[in-house]
Design a protein around this motif. Sequence first.
Motif, PDB file in Angstrom:
ATOM      1  N   GLU A 364       0.821  -1.220   0.000  1.00 10.05           N
ATOM      2  CA  GLU A 364       0.000   0.000   0.000  1.00 10.05           C
ATOM      3  C   GLU A 364       0.851   1.265   0.000  1.00 10.05           C
ATOM      4  N   GLN A 365       2.114   1.156   0.484  1.00 13.75           N
ATOM      5  CA  GLN A 365       3.002   2.319   0.520  1.00 13.75           C
ATOM      6  C   GLN A 365       3.396   2.778  -0.888  1.00 13.75           C
ATOM      7  N   TYR A 366       3.158   1.931  -1.903  1.00 17.21           N
ATOM      8  CA  TYR A 366       3.534   2.260  -3.276  1.00 17.21           C
ATOM      9  C   TYR A 366       2.432   2.993  -4.040  1.00 17.21           C
ATOM     10  N   ASP A 367       1.393   3.447  -3.363  1.00 16.62           N
ATOM     11  CA  ASP A 367       0.287   4.098  -4.065  1.00 16.62           C
ATOM     12  C   ASP A 367       0.774   5.297  -4.888  1.00 16.62           C
ATOM     13  N   HIS A 368       0.410   5.294  -6.173  1.00 14.62           N
ATOM     14  CA  HIS A 368       0.753   6.360  -7.133  1.00 14.62           C
ATOM     15  C   HIS A 368       2.266   6.516  -7.346  1.00 14.62           C
ATOM     16  N   ALA A 369       3.062   5.514  -6.959  1.00 15.10           N
ATOM     17  CA  ALA A 369       4.518   5.636  -7.052  1.00 15.10           C
ATOM     18  C   ALA A 369       5.012   5.777  -8.488  1.00 15.10           C
ATOM     19  N   MET A 370       4.257   5.228  -9.458  1.00 14.23           N
ATOM     20  CA  MET A 370       4.720   5.247 -10.856  1.00 14.23           C
ATOM     21  C   MET A 370       3.962   6.264 -11.701  1.00 14.23           C
TER      22      MET A 370
END
Length: 445
Positions: A364-370
């Motif tokens: 969940e910490q990767y939300d919108h990471a890319m």
Amino acid sequence: MKTHFIAIGGSAMHNLAIALKDKGYQVTGSDDAIFEPSRTRLEKRGILPEELGWFPEKITSGLDAVILGMHAHQDNPELAKAKELGLKIYSYPEFLYEQSKNKTRVVIAGSHGKTTITSMILHVLNFHQKDVDYMVGAQLEGFDCMVKLTRENDFMVLEGDEYLSSPIDLRSKFLLYQPNIALMSGIAWDHINVFKTFDDYVDQFRKFVASITPGGILVYNEEDPEVVKVVENAENYFRKIPYHTPEYEIVNGKVHLKTEMGDVPLSVFGAHNLLNLEGARHICHTLGIMDEDFYEAIMSFKGASKRLEKVEREDQGILYKDFAHAPSKVKAAVKAFCEQFKNEKKYGFLELHTYSSLNPVFLEQYDHAMDGLEEAIVFYSEDALKIKRMEPISPDLIKEKFKNQNLKVFTNAEELHAYWETLDKTHGVYLMMSSGNFGGLDLTK
């Protein structure tokens, strides 16, 4: 002094072994696996073990110190022999402290940026021929070994890692250094396999700040609310120096720092790198480097190894690789890449292969990471999940956690490589983020 390394082949351990050899110590070591470049570098110094494996007979009462690496297990036979003989057993950071306890220790900590900031500081000091002892976790241009230990130098600059010290010492490494001067760049949950909750992770940084020697100095990122909270709640006495992102502009694809002395052209890019640079400037100032001299030196800094490092390709395609794998690092690298190459088609590849990155809770910490990339690709190996004895993860779950339904998700290295071959690398720009190698992908071809 006679020292023996249990697990000498590690990236950090072999550098320390070489530094001690250069200092005139007698160095021996063992390991059950040694890879490049450690193998060649140890062989060149004459301290490569003759054969792989663990040999209790190497552990004798004549040893002054046994240094235990994280790669070794608690039931290691050499470790058992050292305990039996009552020898002094050091963890890597514990031994570094022992070597620097009579020096002024400068420790650079943070979930992200610590390697780059440490590298910037060392680059500036080296440029101006200021000799210091050091330990940094990445290869630097102009530096042969990433650990230096002398009897003469007054300062030691240390990259402070929050991970565990050794299999028998579960304290965070940076808690053993007792800094006189410290820097904290940011706090973002990492190492979920060790620090089960965010508060447990943050607590390591509270302890780090508490370990600053009385009357010491802490340079800290005032743009990070978690850092500010830790600093404001600290009860010990030290001088506080905040820093923030400096003004800059991008002119013809090159970053220019806006300073009182005029524009300073840089070889690195990205707001996070400029924030790192500002932290490094404040540390260098405490070491006697004036701003004018800092800017003169930093212009030629090209970055630490694998930190937005440009890869020279046979086809002249524009490709950068970055060690980014934790969410905060991925977000910073992608943001910098998108800002730098606004008018190009941007491809971003991310490999998930650490325990934390493959944990559904942590994903969940990767939300919108890319976000911001025209083509975003995530790769993880189903075989790696099996080896780590973790539950399978579906590509749909990855898309959900990243909040990006346009992600291309690969779980098989051969399929990833086949997709890679379809791309014309001379069109668009490429960002490759991993602490691994994408299943053996050659980025130069």
